[in-house]
Motif scaffolding. Structure first.
Motif, PDB file in Angstrom:
ATOM      1  N   ASP A   1       9.209   0.168  -2.311  1.00  0.00           N
ATOM      2  CA  ASP A   1       9.486   0.778  -3.097  1.00  0.00           C
ATOM      3  C   ASP A   1      10.495  -0.167  -4.148  1.00  0.00           C
ATOM      4  O   ASP A   1      11.535  -0.084  -4.781  1.00  0.00           O
ATOM      5  CB  ASP A   1      10.532   2.348  -3.175  1.00  0.00           C
ATOM      6  N   ASP A   2      10.024  -1.652  -4.452  1.00  0.00           N
ATOM      7  CA  ASP A   2      10.541  -2.335  -5.085  1.00  0.00           C
ATOM      8  C   ASP A   2      11.771  -2.894  -4.560  1.00  0.00           C
ATOM      9  O   ASP A   2      12.628  -3.801  -5.243  1.00  0.00           O
ATOM     10  CB  ASP A   2      10.853  -2.116  -6.581  1.00  0.00           C
TER      11      ASP A   2
ATOM     12  N   GLN B   1       6.764   7.139   7.247  1.00  0.00           N
ATOM     13  CA  GLN B   1       6.707   6.422   8.208  1.00  0.00           C
ATOM     14  C   GLN B   1       8.069   5.833   8.627  1.00  0.00           C
ATOM     15  O   GLN B   1       8.886   5.707   7.563  1.00  0.00           O
ATOM     16  CB  GLN B   1       5.784   5.185   7.569  1.00  0.00           C
ATOM     17  N   VAL B   2       8.456   5.735   9.735  1.00  0.00           N
ATOM     18  CA  VAL B   2       9.340   4.947  10.318  1.00  0.00           C
ATOM     19  C   VAL B   2       9.004   3.840  11.002  1.00  0.00           C
ATOM     20  O   VAL B   2       8.110   4.059  12.035  1.00  0.00           O
ATOM     21  CB  VAL B   2      10.369   5.722  11.111  1.00  0.00           C
TER      22      VAL B   2
ATOM     23  N   HIS C   1       1.052  -1.183   0.111  1.00  0.00           N
ATOM     24  CA  HIS C   1      -0.133  -0.015  -0.054  1.00  0.00           C
ATOM     25  C   HIS C   1       0.923   1.299   0.043  1.00  0.00           C
ATOM     26  O   HIS C   1       1.989   1.141   0.069  1.00  0.00           O
ATOM     27  CB  HIS C   1      -0.892   0.000   1.191  1.00  0.00           C
ATOM     28  N   SER C   2       0.168   2.472  -0.133  1.00  0.00           N
ATOM     29  CA  SER C   2       1.023   3.692  -0.075  1.00  0.00           C
ATOM     30  C   SER C   2       0.220   4.685   0.654  1.00  0.00           C
ATOM     31  O   SER C   2      -1.014   4.393   0.811  1.00  0.00           O
ATOM     32  CB  SER C   2       1.531   4.075  -1.331  1.00  0.00           C
TER      33      SER C   2
ATOM     34  N   PRO D   1       6.962   9.394   1.715  1.00  0.00           N
ATOM     35  CA  PRO D   1       5.231   9.581   1.431  1.00  0.00           C
ATOM     36  C   PRO D   1       4.994   9.064  -0.056  1.00  0.00           C
ATOM     37  O   PRO D   1       6.116   8.969  -1.028  1.00  0.00           O
ATOM     38  CB  PRO D   1       5.219  11.019   1.233  1.00  0.00           C
ATOM     39  N   ASN D   2       4.091   8.411  -0.174  1.00  0.00           N
ATOM     40  CA  ASN D   2       3.548   7.802  -1.528  1.00  0.00           C
ATOM     41  C   ASN D   2       4.135   6.478  -2.036  1.00  0.00           C
ATOM     42  O   ASN D   2       3.850   6.044  -3.057  1.00  0.00           O
ATOM     43  CB  ASN D   2       3.105   8.978  -2.337  1.00  0.00           C
ATOM     44  N   LEU D   3       5.397   5.966  -1.407  1.00  0.00           N
ATOM     45  CA  LEU D   3       5.876   4.857  -1.781  1.00  0.00           C
ATOM     46  C   LEU D   3       5.080   3.638  -1.306  1.00  0.00           C
ATOM     47  O   LEU D   3       4.688   3.458  -0.249  1.00  0.00           O
ATOM     48  CB  LEU D   3       7.570   4.818  -1.023  1.00  0.00           C
ATOM     49  N   LEU D   4       5.142   2.820  -2.266  1.00  0.00           N
ATOM     50  CA  LEU D   4       4.671   1.446  -2.201  1.00  0.00           C
ATOM     51  C   LEU D   4       5.402   0.655  -1.091  1.00  0.00           C
ATOM     52  O   LEU D   4       6.577   0.295  -1.371  1.00  0.00           O
ATOM     53  CB  LEU D   4       4.260   0.605  -3.403  1.00  0.00           C
TER      54      LEU D   4
END
Length: 117
Positions: free
Chosen positions: A73-74, A59-60, A53-54, A89-92
């Motif tokens: 992020d892969d 987040q830590v 999710h993103s 922010p916004n990374l899968l």
């Protein structure tokens, strides 16, 4: 989050925690929250998944117990107790519990969607 939605300043674990079931073997408890920052515990049974999710929050995460396969992020890595990871922010991102475990996550700003209404 309004002032009336702020959580207590102190907690005495585990009796003060309110756990929310998220998926089989996966639950969450908000530990502390203010509009600018929150602390959340995520408990996982072995094999439980924190689905990819993103979100717009930074987040830590700290691995307090267990071992997790963590994808951000892969990039996927195995992390054990004492390790941590950061999610911009916004990374899968997502996790797989390789054994029973506990993640302690911080979010900034607060995840209002985690606060009980």
């Amino acid at each position: 989050m309004t002032k009336d939605k702020l959580l207590p300043t102190f907690y005495s674990l585990p009796e003060d925690l309110v756990w929310t079931e998220l998926a089989p073997g996966n639950r969450r408890a908000v530990l502390s929250a203010r509009p600018e920052l929150m602390l959340v515990a995520f408990s996982f049974e072995k094999g439980a998944v924190g689905a990819l999710h993103s979100h717009p929050h930074t987040q830590v995460s700290y691995v307090a117990e267990g071992a997790f396969l963590v994808t951000v992020d892969d990039v996927t890595k195995t992390l054990r107790a004492g390790s941590s990871f950061m999610v911009a922010p916004n990374l899968l991102h997502g996790v797989l519990a390789l054994e029973r475990g506990l993640l302690i996550d911080t979010f900034t700003p607060c995840r209002d969607d985690f606060i009980s209404r």
